[in-house]
Every structure is written in C-alpha cells, then in structure tokens.
Design a protein around this motif. Structure first.
Motif, short mmCIF file in Angstrom:
data_model
loop_
_atom_site.label_atom_id
_atom_site.label_comp_id
_atom_site.label_asym_id
_atom_site.label_seq_id
_atom_site.Cartn_x
_atom_site.Cartn_y
_atom_site.Cartn_z
N ASN A 81 0.88 -1.18 0.00
CA ASN A 81 0.00 0.00 0.00
C ASN A 81 0.92 1.23 0.00
O ASN A 81 1.22 1.81 1.04
CB ASN A 81 -0.90 -0.06 1.25
CG ASN A 81 -1.78 1.17 1.42
OD1 ASN A 81 -1.70 2.13 0.65
ND2 ASN A 81 -2.64 1.14 2.43
N ILE B 171 0.60 4.26 -1.17
CA ILE B 171 0.03 5.57 -0.76
C ILE B 171 -0.09 5.62 0.76
O ILE B 171 0.21 6.63 1.38
CB ILE B 171 -1.35 5.80 -1.44
CG1 ILE B 171 -1.16 5.83 -2.96
CG2 ILE B 171 -2.00 7.07 -0.95
CD1 ILE B 171 -2.44 5.79 -3.75
N GLY B 172 -0.47 4.47 1.36
CA GLY B 172 -0.56 4.40 2.81
C GLY B 172 0.79 4.61 3.46
O GLY B 172 0.93 5.37 4.43
N LEU B 173 1.82 3.96 2.88
CA LEU B 173 3.18 4.09 3.41
C LEU B 173 3.65 5.55 3.30
O LEU B 173 4.19 6.12 4.25
CB LEU B 173 4.12 3.16 2.63
CG LEU B 173 5.62 3.28 2.92
CD1 LEU B 173 5.93 2.95 4.37
CD2 LEU B 173 6.43 2.36 2.01
N THR C 106 1.77 8.21 3.12
CA THR C 106 0.97 9.06 4.00
C THR C 106 1.52 9.03 5.43
O THR C 106 1.73 10.07 6.05
CB THR C 106 -0.50 8.60 4.01
OG1 THR C 106 -0.98 8.59 2.67
CG2 THR C 106 -1.37 9.52 4.85
N ALA D 106 -6.50 0.12 9.45
CA ALA D 106 -6.37 0.51 8.04
C ALA D 106 -5.68 -0.63 7.28
O ALA D 106 -5.03 -1.47 7.89
CB ALA D 106 -5.54 1.78 7.95
N PRO D 107 -5.84 -0.67 5.96
CA PRO D 107 -5.18 -1.74 5.20
C PRO D 107 -3.68 -1.50 5.05
O PRO D 107 -3.16 -1.40 3.95
CB PRO D 107 -5.91 -1.71 3.85
CG PRO D 107 -6.51 -0.37 3.75
CD PRO D 107 -6.71 0.16 5.13
N LEU D 108 -3.00 -1.36 6.18
CA LEU D 108 -1.55 -1.19 6.20
C LEU D 108 -0.95 -2.43 6.85
O LEU D 108 -1.44 -2.88 7.88
CB LEU D 108 -1.18 0.02 7.06
CG LEU D 108 -1.44 1.41 6.50
CD1 LEU D 108 -1.42 2.44 7.62
CD2 LEU D 108 -0.41 1.76 5.45
N PHE E 194 -5.04 12.23 5.97
CA PHE E 194 -4.19 11.12 6.42
C PHE E 194 -5.00 9.82 6.42
O PHE E 194 -4.55 8.79 5.93
CB PHE E 194 -3.67 11.36 7.85
CG PHE E 194 -2.51 12.32 7.94
CD1 PHE E 194 -1.61 12.48 6.91
CD2 PHE E 194 -2.30 13.06 9.11
CE1 PHE E 194 -0.54 13.36 7.00
CE2 PHE E 194 -1.23 13.93 9.22
CZ PHE E 194 -0.35 14.09 8.17
N GLN E 195 -6.19 9.91 7.01
CA GLN E 195 -7.04 8.72 7.13
C GLN E 195 -7.31 8.13 5.74
O GLN E 195 -7.22 6.93 5.54
CB GLN E 195 -8.35 9.10 7.84
CG GLN E 195 -9.25 7.94 8.16
CD GLN E 195 -8.74 7.08 9.29
OE1 GLN E 195 -7.84 7.46 10.03
NE2 GLN E 195 -9.28 5.89 9.41
N GLY F 154 -5.46 8.54 3.13
CA GLY F 154 -4.17 8.04 2.64
C GLY F 154 -3.86 6.64 3.17
O GLY F 154 -3.39 5.79 2.43
N TYR F 155 -4.15 6.41 4.44
CA TYR F 155 -3.90 5.07 5.00
C TYR F 155 -4.69 4.01 4.22
O TYR F 155 -4.29 2.86 4.15
CB TYR F 155 -4.32 4.97 6.48
CG TYR F 155 -3.61 5.92 7.42
CD1 TYR F 155 -2.33 6.39 7.14
CD2 TYR F 155 -4.21 6.34 8.61
CE1 TYR F 155 -1.69 7.26 8.00
CE2 TYR F 155 -3.57 7.20 9.49
CZ TYR F 155 -2.31 7.67 9.17
OH TYR F 155 -1.67 8.53 10.03
N PHE F 156 -5.82 4.43 3.67
CA PHE F 156 -6.65 3.49 2.90
C PHE F 156 -6.28 3.51 1.41
O PHE F 156 -7.02 3.00 0.57
CB PHE F 156 -8.14 3.79 3.10
CG PHE F 156 -8.65 3.26 4.41
CD1 PHE F 156 -8.50 3.99 5.58
CD2 PHE F 156 -9.25 2.02 4.48
CE1 PHE F 156 -8.93 3.49 6.80
CE2 PHE F 156 -9.69 1.52 5.70
CZ PHE F 156 -9.53 2.25 6.86
N GLY F 157 -5.13 4.12 1.11
CA GLY F 157 -4.62 4.07 -0.26
C GLY F 157 -5.25 5.08 -1.20
O GLY F 157 -5.23 4.90 -2.42
N ILE F 158 -5.85 6.15 -0.64
CA ILE F 158 -6.50 7.15 -1.51
C ILE F 158 -5.64 8.42 -1.55
O ILE F 158 -5.32 8.99 -0.51
CB ILE F 158 -7.91 7.48 -0.98
CG1 ILE F 158 -8.75 6.20 -0.91
CG2 ILE F 158 -8.61 8.50 -1.88
CD1 ILE F 158 -10.02 6.34 -0.12
N ARG F 159 -5.29 8.84 -2.74
CA ARG F 159 -4.49 10.06 -2.92
C ARG F 159 -5.28 11.28 -2.50
O ARG F 159 -6.52 11.29 -2.59
CB ARG F 159 -4.13 10.23 -4.39
CG ARG F 159 -2.96 9.45 -4.83
CD ARG F 159 -2.80 9.63 -6.34
NE ARG F 159 -2.46 8.37 -6.96
CZ ARG F 159 -1.24 7.87 -6.99
NH1 ARG F 159 -0.25 8.54 -6.47
NH2 ARG F 159 -1.00 6.70 -7.53
#
Lengths: 253, 307
Positions: A2, A4-6, A8, A95-97, B100-101, B103-108
């Motif tokens: 992930n 984008i998660g990383l 962020t 979260a999916p991290l 941030f929240q 982003g953690y879920f992979g959303i730009r």
C-alpha cells in the motif's frame, strides 16, 4: 504494498517533527554550539591535541553521532507512544496497512530526523569549529546507517513503552551514558586497559569512531569493523522492530 | 443476498477472563444490524477482532466471504469504523487528519478531496476544518469520528456507540444521517446502549451477554417471541364476578383498573372483553402498552442493558 498508505504515514511522521522543530531540531544545534564553545575553545588551550587533531575538532564527530542517534531513536518512540496515549493506534491497525508498511514509515521518519540533525551538526562543526570532512559521502552514508539502526531501536521501544517514564529511562540511563562513554570527548587510548576492554562492548563507541574516521581520518576502532557493526545493527534492529510489530505485542490485545 | 460479515464460533480470552465464548453472527449485505449488550458483554472485542485491533484465540471472521486475517487489505478497506473512544491529535488540523485517514486506505489527496469536502459539509464541520481536535466540543468530536469512518467510502460502516454522550438534537440528526447511509446501500453494524436507537434504526439485532449471543432476529420478531405486552382496562362498573371470569389470564386488579400481561393482546382482547361484559361489568376505556427491546433484554438477561 500500500504505497500511498506508506507515503501518508511517512509524511505524517516527518511532518510531525518539522512542525515542532523547536523541540526536535533547534535544541541539538544549540547544545552543540555550546559544547564547541565551552568544551572546545576553553579546554583546547589546556588539552594538547589528540593524535595531531585539535580538541574542538576531535569532539565534533562524537557530537554529530550523539545527536543523530538520539534524534533517530526518539522520533519513532515518542510518536508511537503519543499515538498510543492519544488513542490513534487503532487508526493504523484498522487501516489496510501491513506491519511492514507501518514499521517502515516510522523507521523512515526517524531516519530523516537523524540524518537532518546529523548533517546540521556537521555543518555547524564545519562552520564554527572549522572542521574539514575527509570523506563526505562516507560520512553521510555512515550517518544514514546509524540512523536506521537507532530509528529501528526507537520503534521497538515505542512499541514496548506504556509511559513517558519508560522512554526517558532508556534515554537517560542507556543512550546518553553510552554516548558519553563511547568516546565523544576522549580517545579510548587515554583510558586504562580495563576501561578500553569495556568500551569494546559499547556499540556507540564504534558509531562515534566510525564517523571520526570518515570525517577526520582517525579512529580508535578499525573503521571497516565500525561500519560492519553499524550495518549489522541496522539490519538486526529493523528486523526485530518489524517482527515485533507483526506480533502485535503491546500494540494489539 | 450476500453476507457482508460472518463470524463463526469466535473465542477470545484475556488472561483468565473469557471475553467471547464462541460468537456466531451473520450480517447480510445492506442490513442495518444492531449488536446489543451491557458493558463488558463482548461487543467491542468482537468488533476489534473483525477490524484487526485484537487477535482472536479461535474461530472465523469473514467480510464479504474473505478472511479478515489472510485478506486483511481487502476486508479492512471494506470497513469504516467510528470507535466509541475519541482519539486525540496534538499536531494536525481536522482537514489534514482526514486526508491522512484517506491516505492510510490508499486514496491520494486529490482523489479524496470531493469526499472530504462532502463530509465536512454533511457533518457540519466546515468551520472547524483548520481547528485541532482539542478545540472541539464532544459533539463535534463525535461528528469528526464519524467523518473519519466514512472518508474512504466503505461498504460496511461500524458505529460503536455513535451517539454516546451527545445531546438529543445531535442524536436525532445522526440517526437521520445513518438512515440516509443505509438507504444508499451501506451495511451498518451498530452497537448501542440506547435501546430506542436499535428499535428505530435496526432491521436485525443480536443480543450479546457474557460473551455469548443469547438472542437474534428482527426487533419485531424478538419483541414478539420474548417480549410481553400490557393491556389495561378501566371499568365504569365493576361486578364481583369479574375476577372469576378472567381466571385464565395473568392480571392484577386495583379497584376498577385491571392490568393484563399478554403475549398476544390482539388475539386475547375479544375474549377478555366478552368475559368482562358477560360478568356484568361495564368497560370505560382500554389501553395497550407495547413491549420494547428493553423488555426483551430484561426477560433474557434478568437485568437492564445499563445495569
């Protein structure tokens, strides 16, 4: 991954310490300037040069290392503990991290803080102390590797800690004494034999001397040996921190 | 219809305390599901295992038929959770925290922007975008907690005590919003202490007590099978024969007021009226009182939900 998660979480970690630069960047700079002025310029006239290096310049690599490893370790440890105490850990865990992504983000945050502080102190040493750097790339590389090791250690401490007291114990009773005993202000050759033997068990001794070699070309320990120890520590500690995160110890119930 | 959540024989102990004794819960896609139970019943533990915050001892937890451990990336991305406890943050603004929240879920950031704007609007937080969490009132914090759960537009929304500590006005506002989300096709899992909340919103509920599911069904079914209804008849003229005439029913009599506890008042009412009239008494008025989920809870556990 992930990504984008990383990204962020990493940018949160880096953004967090830049936001409070008065606590995370400036103090190290001020204390270094004070060390150079007080220890260096006042004592320099009374202490003969060490291995042909003036005392002020001799202590600078140690100061760089102490700031690097203190900052690298305290970024992930304090951020994670703060997240625990403010109830933000679930935001990450739900979260999916993956554990790897969460760990990497915290480690990178600590590395950025360690490297930024290390390089700023290096610049101060060059500017105020008049130090010349013999191997600039190796110097930055060494600061980076040590930052990885101590940031990973900080991440591990942050996972295990429940209170601020736990963290300051680690800082005050281990990191600071080991840094001072690692030879910031002296060459180990000045110590009696038994103290030299004990110093060989202090990992920070190798960090300081490794950096002293890349900057000044002088080291109490074998520079290659110092680099291998720093590298092994960074690999070993990052693995331990990541596996601890994966196990969920003190993070999950 | 697909199952959004399926929990099978879920067990969890903390040291020597057994929190979950083997929970089975199935929630259909699109359901508004209530998980009811007193404090310490195991509601939050169940939710936390489902979302990855707590490690289970044994059993299975699936989201849209995928295991929540093996396929955690998929299952967690399907769920948005509004936790009971508020989180704090000392550094960033609400807007930043919401990005941030996402982003953690992979959303730009740029992809999250419309949703972030929509949520700030919808939950009345627009003016607080640049505030810090510590500057918000309890109600505002609750709204933000809900915004955080929704920012990645999940199919399943878990609301853990979403109206705890909010005033009546906000509670009704939130209820309307939850209904709107449900009507838009979201599956909602609600845990609550407020029985009224579950009765108003949920189409199915499970009652959990001491780590076990002790009843499940629609609130109506549960009230029908477990609850009892009250029927009160006031007499304008009472005959001495009335008591004997009603001996087959459970009732109490105070002067001209007779109160019945009945499983199905609609069925019994004509017979009761006939018996009273035949005994020579005159009826002045009839009142019925519906049983609530609270009664169901009471009759199943022997204690109120807030005890």
């Amino acid at each position: 991954m992930n990504w984008i998660g990383l990204w962020t979480l990493t940018s949160r970690e880096v953004g967090r310490f830049f936001k409070v630069y008065r606590q995370t960047v400036i103090p190290g700079l001020i204390s270094t300037v004070l060390y150079i002025l007080i220890f260096g310029f006042t004592l320099e006239q009374r202490i003969s040069s060490i291995e042909g290096i003036s005392y002020t310049i001799f202590i600078i690599p140690g100061l760089i290392m102490m700031n690097t490893l203190t900052n690298a370790s305290s970024n992930p440890s304090s951020s994670l503990l703060q997240m625990k105490l403010t109830g933000q850990v679930p935001d990450l865990m739900q979260a999916p991290l993956s554990s790897l992504e969460i760990s990497l983000a915290f480690i990178i945050g600590g590395v950025v803080r360690g490297v930024v502080n290390g390089i700023l102190i290096l610049l101060i040493g060059m500017w105020i102390g008049g130090m010349e750097v013999l191997y600039p790339i190796a110097t930055i590389g060494f600061i980076f590797v040590v930052s990885v090791a101590f940031s990973s250690m900080g991440l591990l401490l942050g996972q295990l800690a429940d209170t601020w007291d736990n963290l300051s114990t680690m800082q005050n009773f281990f990191l600071t004494p080991l840094s001072f005993l690692g030879g910031i202000f002296y060459s180990v050759n000045m110590l009696p034999d038994w103290a030299q033997t004990i110093s060989a068990f202090n990992p920070i001794y190798y960090m300081i001397n490794g950096l002293r070699y890349t900057t000044l070309g002088f080291s109490d320990s074998d520079p290659q040996y110092s680099f291998v120890i720093a590298l092994l520590m960074s690999i070993g500690l990052s693995f331990i921190a990541i596996f601890s995160m994966k196990s969920g110890k003190k993070m999950k119930q | 219809m697909n199952e959004a959540i399926k929990i099978t024989n879920l067990k969890k102990s903390y040291d020597k305390i057994i929190a979950l004794k083997g929970i089975d819960i199935s929630i259909k896609d699109g359901a508004f599901f209530g998980l009811l139970g007193p404090n310490g019943a195991g509601k939050t533990t169940t939710i936390n295992i489902l979302t990855g915050l707590v490690n289970k001892d044994s059993g299975e937890t699936k989201v849209f038929n995928k295991d929540t451990e093996k396929d955690f990336r998929f299952t967690r991305s399907q769920i948005g959770i509004s936790a009971q406890e508020f989180s704090q943050d000392w550094f960033f603004t609400l807007e930043k925290l919401l990005y941030f929240q996402a982003g953690y879920f992979g959303i730009r950031k740029k992809d999250a922007e419309p949703k972030v704007n929509e949520l700030f609007d919808k939950l009345g937080l627009n003016e607080k975008r640049n505030s810090r969490l510590r500057q918000l009132s309890g109600g505002m914090k609750r709204r933000f907690q809900i915004a955080k759960a929704l920012v990645h537009d999940p199919k399943i929304i878990i609301l853990d005590e979403p109206t705890a500590g909010v005033d009546v006005e906000l509670r009704h506002e939130l209820w309307r919003y939850f209904k709107e989300l449900h009507n838009a096709g979201k599956t909602i899992l609600l845990t609550t202490h407020y029985i009224e909340e579950a009765e108003k919103l949920c189409d199915s509920v499970s009652i959990i007590n001491n780590g076990e599911v002790i009843a499940e069904g629609s609130p109506k079914e549960l009230m029908k099978s477990e609850g009892k209804e009250g029927l009160t008849i006031h007499l304008s003229k009472s005959s001495s024969k009335v008591k004997n005439a009603l001996k087959n029913f459970t009732f109490t009599q105070e002067d001209t007021r007779i109160h019945f506890t009945l499983k199905d008042p609609e069925k019994a009412l004509p017979e009761i009226i006939k018996k009273i009239v035949d005994s020579g008494s005159h009826i002045a008025s009839i009142e019925t009182s519906k049983s609530s989920l609270e009664d169901v809870f009471l009759s199943l556990t022997g204690k109120g939900i807030n005890e």
